[in-house]
Each structure stands twice: as structure tokens, then as C-alpha cells.
Write a protein that holds these residues in place. Structure first.
Motif, short mmCIF file in Angstrom:
data_model
loop_
_atom_site.label_atom_id
_atom_site.label_comp_id
_atom_site.label_asym_id
_atom_site.label_seq_id
_atom_site.Cartn_x
_atom_site.Cartn_y
_atom_site.Cartn_z
N GLN A 6 0.83 -1.21 0.00
CA GLN A 6 0.00 0.00 0.00
C GLN A 6 0.86 1.25 0.00
N ALA A 7 0.29 2.35 -0.50
CA ALA A 7 0.96 3.65 -0.45
C ALA A 7 0.73 4.31 0.90
N GLU A 8 -0.42 4.05 1.50
CA GLU A 8 -0.80 4.76 2.72
C GLU A 8 0.07 4.33 3.90
N ALA A 9 0.19 5.25 4.86
CA ALA A 9 0.84 4.91 6.13
C ALA A 9 -0.01 3.88 6.86
N PHE A 10 0.62 3.12 7.76
CA PHE A 10 -0.14 2.20 8.61
C PHE A 10 0.12 2.57 10.07
N ASP A 11 -0.81 2.18 10.92
CA ASP A 11 -0.69 2.46 12.35
C ASP A 11 -0.07 1.23 13.02
N TYR A 12 1.23 1.31 13.28
CA TYR A 12 1.97 0.14 13.77
C TYR A 12 1.37 -0.38 15.08
N GLY A 13 1.07 0.53 15.99
CA GLY A 13 0.52 0.13 17.28
C GLY A 13 -0.80 -0.61 17.12
N ALA A 14 -1.67 -0.06 16.28
CA ALA A 14 -2.98 -0.67 16.07
C ALA A 14 -2.84 -2.02 15.36
N GLU A 15 -1.91 -2.10 14.40
CA GLU A 15 -1.68 -3.37 13.68
C GLU A 15 -1.19 -4.44 14.66
N CYS A 16 -0.24 -4.07 15.52
CA CYS A 16 0.32 -5.04 16.47
C CYS A 16 -0.75 -5.50 17.45
N ALA A 17 -1.55 -4.54 17.93
CA ALA A 17 -2.59 -4.89 18.91
C ALA A 17 -3.62 -5.82 18.29
N ALA A 18 -4.04 -5.51 17.07
CA ALA A 18 -5.06 -6.34 16.40
C ALA A 18 -4.49 -7.74 16.11
N PHE A 19 -3.21 -7.77 15.70
CA PHE A 19 -2.58 -9.06 15.39
C PHE A 19 -2.49 -9.92 16.65
#
Lengths: 146, 83
Positions: A6-19
Motif C-alpha cells: 500500500q501507499a498509505e501509512a499504517f498504524d503500527y501500534g494498532a496493527e500489532c494490537a489487532a494481530f
């Protein structure tokens, strides 16, 4: 198992928490995030080019290899392309397994393969102009241990 | 045979195109490279050092000896720098 380009930024904290939440039965989660190095303040921007038709498939194949070799209950790869500022997050991987050893080693494997077997190319822009980042022998040697 | 040929990173810059359609009877990737390099200086320059050129045929990494029979898309690019 999931791969996103993707071109868009991602929210690392939110990705880690969801994972981690989705992997609750696993016991171990390892996450890694790569940032745009600022080269001691000399970098103005980085442009990441990729091969749209091939990138997703190549990443899925790398992830499938990791799953075949280690006991993973889940894995995630997110990789950005386009123009990024110094300090921006370029990519992340996450792995989940019953015990930590598999999650750690699979994350390292994913990173080593992403470096030199996924069709991305980095160009650095500084005050002196732009240069393509060259692949290093170390990147290639890193694959030999697998 | 008609192929879509793609160029990425500094190969794209040296050749001045991101993609083109090529009519060729090349049997292998190496034959196609020789055909392209013979066209014009910008192609010859792009393919001058094959040790730093990688190739994918139909979006799968391969090497210069790969056959082109049945191929539809060939991409040339420098060693990848992801991660």
C-alpha cells in the motif's frame, strides 16, 4: 495470514494490537517495523518503486515458505511504496506461534527474503541529488543461512 | 511473438520507458537482452553489466537462460532492495 502492499501509512501500534488479539491462542507474537533512515540528517525523502503485478504474489510466496518451515498460527506483512519522509515506517512483519522461537526465526526469515526477493527498489533524495540504493553482498549472504 | 517488456528503477531511467511492446523471435531471456542491447546506446548502457540485472518472466523471478516460449511479460530490474 495476510499480505498488504500500500501507499498509505499504517498504524503500527494498532496493527500489532489487532494481530496479538487475533493470535490469542498462540502464546508468542513477534513484530518488526522498518523505518526510513535519515542518513544523519542528509536524507530528504525516499521513493519506493515496486512491480505492481508481482509484488503481492512474491510476498505471499515468501510468507508461504515461512509457514511451511515453522509452526506459525498467523503471519502479517505490510509494505509501503511511493514517497516516504525520513523516519516514516516502510514496512512491518508480525508472526505468531505457540512458542517464541518459531515466531522470532520466522520474522527474521521474512525480513531477509523481503530485502532481496521482493520487487521493491529504493531511491534516496538528498541535497546532492538522487541515488538508487544498491543491494549489498550482506543482503545476499543473509539468505544463505536459510 | 509479442512480449510486454517492463523496466524498473535505473533500468527504466536509462532506457527512458517503463514498458513497451516488443516483437521478437528470441528463444531465451539472454537472446532478448542481446536484441534490445543492439538497438540503441541507451539499451546497451542499461544492459552493459548483466551481473546487476535481474529478470522476471510472467512475474516469476528467473535467470538469463530462461526460455521465452509461451511468455507474455518480461521485466528487467536491478537487485531488489525491499524491507
Amino acid at each position: 495470514m495476510s499480505v498488504r502492499v500500500q501507499a498509505e501509512a499504517f498504524d503500527y501500534g494498532a496493527e500489532c494490537a489487532a494481530f496479538a488479539q487475533a493470535a490469542s491462542g498462540a502464546g508468542a507474537v513477534v513484530t518488526f517495523c522498518g523505518l526510513v533512515r535519515d542518513n544523519d540528517g542528509r536524507l530528504q525523502a525516499m521513493e519506493i518503486e515496486h512491480y505492481p503485478g508481482m509484488t503481492q504474489t512474491a510476498l505471499e510466496q515468501i510468507e508461504a515458505q515461512a509457514r511451511a518451515r515453522w509452526s506459525l498460527s498467523d503471519a502479517l506483512i505490510v509494505h509501503r511504496f511511493g514517497r516516504l519522509e525520513p523516519g516514516a515506517m516502510i514496512m512491518m512483519v508480525a508472526t505468531a506461534s505457540r512458542h517464541r522461537a518459531d515466531a522470532f526465526v520466522a520474522a527474521e526469515f521474512l525480513m531477509d527474503y523481503l530485502k532481496s526477493r521482493a520487487p521493491f527498489w529504493k531511491k534516496e533524495f538528498g541535497a546532492d541529488g538522487a541515488t538508487w540504493v544498491a543491494a549489498t553482498d550482506a543482503d545476499e549472504q543473509a539468505l544463505r543461512r536459510w | 511473438m509479442t512480449l510486454t517488456v517492463l523496466y524498473f528503477a535505473w533500468l527504466r531511467e536509462r532506457i527512458g520507458l517503463p514498458r513497451e511492446t516488443v516483437d521478437t523471435s528470441a528463444a531465451t531471456v539472454a537472446d532478448l537482452v542481446a536484441e534490445l542491447a543492439a538497438r540503441e546506446d541507451r539499451y546497451a548502457l542499461a544492459f552493459a553489466d548483466l551481473a546487476s540485472v535481474r529478470v522476471a518472466v510472467d512475474q516469476t523471478l528467473t535467470d538469463m537462460d530462461a526460455p521465452l516460449a509461451q511468455a507474455r511479460e518480461v521485466a528487467f530490474f536491478p537487485p531488489m532492495t525491499g524491507g
